[in-house]
Design a protein around this motif. Sequence first.
Motif, PDB file in Angstrom:
ATOM      1  N   THR A   4       0.778  -1.505   0.081  1.00 52.94           N
ATOM      2  CA  THR A   4      -0.132  -0.376  -0.225  1.00 52.94           C
ATOM      3  C   THR A   4       1.272   1.638  -0.338  1.00 52.94           C
ATOM      4  N   TYR A   5       1.998   1.565   0.119  1.00 52.58           N
ATOM      5  CA  TYR A   5       2.990   2.010   0.397  1.00 52.58           C
ATOM      6  C   TYR A   5       2.348   3.683   1.322  1.00 52.58           C
ATOM      7  N   LYS A   6       1.222   3.031   2.396  1.00 50.69           N
ATOM      8  CA  LYS A   6       1.169   3.712   3.139  1.00 50.69           C
ATOM      9  C   LYS A   6       1.791   3.748   4.720  1.00 50.69           C
ATOM     10  N   ASN A   7       1.856   4.861   5.593  1.00 54.20           N
ATOM     11  CA  ASN A   7       2.634   4.727   6.586  1.00 54.20           C
ATOM     12  C   ASN A   7       1.952   3.698   7.557  1.00 54.20           C
ATOM     13  N   ASP A   8       0.485   3.345   7.553  1.00 52.66           N
ATOM     14  CA  ASP A   8      -0.010   2.659   8.240  1.00 52.66           C
ATOM     15  C   ASP A   8       0.179   1.072   9.639  1.00 52.66           C
ATOM     16  N   ARG A  54       7.904  -0.632   5.313  1.00 49.88           N
ATOM     17  CA  ARG A  54       7.199   0.911   4.638  1.00 49.88           C
ATOM     18  C   ARG A  54       6.511   0.425   3.653  1.00 49.88           C
ATOM     19  N   ALA A  55       6.491  -0.554   2.888  1.00 48.49           N
ATOM     20  CA  ALA A  55       5.931  -0.508   1.896  1.00 48.49           C
ATOM     21  C   ALA A  55       4.277  -1.085   2.066  1.00 48.49           C
TER      22      ALA A  55
END
Lengths: 201, 428, 755
Positions: A4-8, A54-55
Amino acid sequence: MTATYKNDFLKEVEANVEDGQWVKMCMQCGVCAGSCPLGPHWQHSPQKIFMMIRAGKREEVLTSDSMWMCTSCYNCIVRCPRKLPITHIMHGLANYAHRLGLAPKGQPTREIAKLFWDNIVKTGRVNELKFSLAMYFKDGFGQGVKNAMAMQGIGLGLMKAKRLNPMEMLGGHTCKDKGGIHKMIAKAREIEDRRKGLSGH
Amino acid sequence: MTAPIATNQTILVVGGGISGMTAALEAAECGKQVLLVEKTPTLGGRTAQLYRYFPKMCHPTCGMEINLKRIRGNPNLRTMTMTQVVAVSGSRGDYKVTLKVSPRYVNENCTACGKCGEAVSAEVADAYNYGLSKVRAAYLPHVMAYPQRYVIDASIVGTPEGEKAKAACPVNAVDLDMKEETIEINVGAVVWATGWRPFDANKIQPYGYDRIANVITSVEFERLADPHGPTGGKLLRPSDGNPAKNVAFIQCAGSRDENYLRHCSRICCMASLKQTQYVREAWGDAGKSTIYYIDIRAIDRFEDFYANVWKDSTVSFVKSKVARIAENEANGNPVLHGVDTEGYHRYATEHDLVVLAVGMEPEVTGVKLPADIVMDSSNFIEGSKDGGMFGAGAASSPLDVNRAVQSATAASLKAIQVIHKNASTEAA
Amino acid sequence: MADIKYAAYICSGCGIGDKLDVDALEKVATKEGKMAVVKSHPFLCSTEGVDLIKNDIANDGVTHVMIAACSRRAKAEAFTFPDNAVSRANLREGVIWVVAEGSEHDEVRQEMAEDYIRMGCAEIKKMTQPAGNPNKAQSKRIMVVGGGMSGMTAALAAADAGYEVVLIEKTAKLGGFASNLLKRVPFNAPYAEAQPTGVEELASKVSGHAKIKVHLNSTLSETAGAPGRFIAKIAQESGAIAEETVGAIVQATGFTPYDINKLTELGGGQANVVDQAGLEALAKAANSGAIKRADGKEVKSVVFVQCAGQRGSGGNGNGQHLEYCSGHCCATSIKQATYFKDANPDVDTIVMYLDLRVPGMGEDFYRSAQEKGVIFTKAKVNGVSGGLSGEMSCKVNFKDLILDEEATVDADLVVLATGQVANAGVNLDEWTATVTAAESGDAAAVQRKSELQKISVLNLNYRQGPDVPQFKYGFADSHFICFPYETRRTGIYAAGPARRPMDMFQAMEDATGAAMKAIQAVENATHGRAAHPRAWDLSFPKARLEGCTQCKRCTVECPFGAIDEDERRFPLFNEERCRRCGTCMGACPVRVISFENYSCDTVGMQIKAVNVPDEFEEKPRVLILACENDAYPALDMAGIQRLTYSAFVRAIPVRCLGSANTIWITDALNQGYDGVMMMGCKKGDDYQCHFVKGSEMAYYRMSKIDDTLKQLGLEPERVQTHEVAITDNARVARMIDEYVAQLTELGPSPMKGFG
């Protein structure tokens, strides 16, 4: 599982994994991957796991058996140019995956760790005999007998050298204050869970 | 030695490498009085020990020839070699500087005829070749050395060898009774162009520089490639003198590493890219270079050079910080272990020779500088609090030659500003 | 003028006396060299030896000194007599150290030395000690073009050193590109946080400085003259023209960001895809609050695409944009990513890079952004879509190079790290072509010429074009590694991103350096001296115009644009622009250009002075013309290393191979020399000639010498041109021996005996 490459997930790791706040500091040099004596057995190297975090590859990371391969040799920590406590992060990730119930089933490191833990918390002392037998018989009685036969020579050797006592089958030695140990462990867990923001296990 | 005449109108430049020479010359060519002091017996510094420059592949001695010509012809510039600054007191515009002059044991009479060198048989490690070869204990530091004057190594002073050198000199230039001297001078501004030194590769234990003969540093590789070097310019490896055709270059050897140097040394990527072309120059298509890197830092038009090397079929790139080097004891080949991080590929690759692209460490690391000097966390000099002393070139930041010269030119003007203020205050 | 008295001093030290018959050398100097005073000394460079010469100058009326000793590169300080012309015959490095040992070589060694004595005597008789340009320029003012960070820094740096400054800025205020930035990257330890730009403080310092005069809303409509006497016509907003006389110029005209609209493959042109400058504007508008897009939506996720339209096919984009790396963009994106993180740590901030380039202490800035949670992903970006206005988010398609897989990420905003394009004025190659076409009546070219004049920054009235020559990719950089401020327009120094892509710290340092060079240029010009690389040279070219055929070779070939044409179409020398390389002298077919201490005669008479044996002696003679900066030192160092080469060569150092006039070649061949070796620096893209084009010009001229050789009935092998580097000591010795062997094979020159 797509990234997702979001930081969640990174934030989740930072909140829940021991030394997880270091994951973002990796610069992808790969020296940890090359320094690991068990490296060839890892599906994903530490540096790659950091990238996967991170990804946002949550499931792939937490269900991976890679971090269970770590034998705490500390080569990676010594060599990491960014001074990441990689060994600790690996154990932290494994622990977190275990807590979430995502750790791979039947992963030997995890099995042995669990048996060892169960064994030691009981009396505050390791009961080698029971620990070995538990290992041998973890995959059923038949396999257990086979394993025990195969290890017969070593077992006899250990007995001769007084490193293994067959009498340990009968309860075995224990520490002075078994109850105290149990209390201490419970307290430690409580502190750790509080630190990680968890409420119970 | 008589103390040179220096006043608060004088600019002191510390360090006679290309940055120091530049800072000194730029000011002197503006008509300012400059004293240039250098610790070693010759000007030129580390650039004089390079075979070629990137990206032009030209020779550093070419520019040095011009700078030396400028120095020889400039009445405003005086140079002192074998001289170090040991103390600075005072403040902007009015410093008192203590200089220590080590004995060269050869005076101004020397014509560099070479008789002393012929007479002496004792040998010492050749600093010009980073100790890869030996030189007679009475020597000219290198063929471009300035001043063009021999040096008698202190180790033979007081021995029959020293006397042989003295006896051989036809012009009474050998003076074995020279003593270390201390000189105090007054200057207005100081430019610290003290340069850099290669990071001590022994500290990077996993790379085995101290144990594996065929693991060398990038500065040593320059000497191997140079026709004036220990192998006459042939790329032969140290263990057995065999051709080094398959060469590995390991980037960030010491740099970008909090265990060693936390900064990026900037030049090493370009230096290794350049050195792959030495391999090509020596062996053509039979040569092979592999660069192990984290990020290739080929900034501005240096990118062209990188792009060309990238196209070179003899050069390959692996994005990896090498984990460790072992030695194949059968053939002396270093074996590199690590992981190519672009897609996670594990390797154990044998090479004829490994070149560690060692980082730049400020030469003043570990040296006591005046208390007023401000340094960053890696000991690069930012300047003095009172604004009268300046860092220049690689002493101020890890820089390539071109940027170092820019920095030195700027530092020169900052020093002139101090002198100018002095002059206008005195005139008022 | 006082009487001229020539004196020759021959040193017998360093083994010269052992290897050579010094008495015979003295005789040559007296009888053939016609020296009035001839003395030898066993240690000429000693105080006693030098005093001997000084005494003769002071008390015996000696005006011209020929020193036969070591190379001119050795003991230069000892053998400098400021008021006297000096020639040097190189008997040490040039003879005794390079001619093989042994008595069988005594004869040729002695002949070689005697020839060098003859040559030294011949040269000194044609030399005059230069007195400097009598029409010295006067202005020490520095003009800075451009009022951005670089320009303001240069102006302050020069003013604080006591020089008056005129600053020209085309807009209504000082500040330049930096005015549009919210913050800058840190310059000092601990290199952790973005810093205020300081642009306003700098601007107020500049405006308030007593020595700086600022022209706003102004451009240069014409720049005429030369260092020390430039006359700048400054077109002001009102239409009026102000005139300033200045001594040197710093061109700090900055850069323009590469046009983002050309990067369509990366979403350039879409509303939610901005360049770094666009992001600064959004960040400034946010006023330390949450950064919002143009449509007002708060940015919760942002992707920075590094190397956007940079690094050719090695970067991001289709490879059709800029070939180079702009150097600053990685640190700039790091800074901008922290704008988001500082305002709101929850913003997803990804920097997609190919090689993260933060040299030096930039590594600490990189770390500090990572600590703030900026995510760095090594990725090749394939495309950006969905960035049009009104759309919810952009989609960035990329290949994650570490995870080795294609991926897509959504982002509210995409920032493209585009490159710097130099504002360096007109490309002179295009200018020359356009002017040529315009002169032949091409209407489009006439139109283009006037467009170019508008693009021009300096509008120099130089014959070779209105701006400084560009080096590569439109930047006005130097090609020299050791000499970053080398310029082909003496007294004009580019600084900052007009010169090379760079960050603000470098630009400020660069500007200070450029100011230094400008100050030096005015000091040189006002003292009538040459600038680098022949600093302190007081000679300058003089032309006997009565012999000039107006062929224009000199005006075309001058690497520094020093020569214009006067109204009668004769060459007009601007001495202050000249670098004394002598390329004009080499170019002149009628040999009317000369320097007081270097001319067709100083070299020509040396060539003629050599005693050329007849064809029966089997002693060929080879003339070597060697660049004094590279080839001659290589020959010298061959000597220092005691490498040997043939005693049949006679080497003459030249200022630059570009100064070699073909008359020297024909003279030598006519005289019976068997061969000529020309040794110059490397030409081409990676040229090493310190006069830029000098060696190239020499190669070009020599490529046409075949006709001459044919006329003389000579083989083409008799003239050779070589690229020689300063490290070629061993090679040069080998080349000489091989050439002498080749000539021996070829047989003696048929010209012998006719000379």
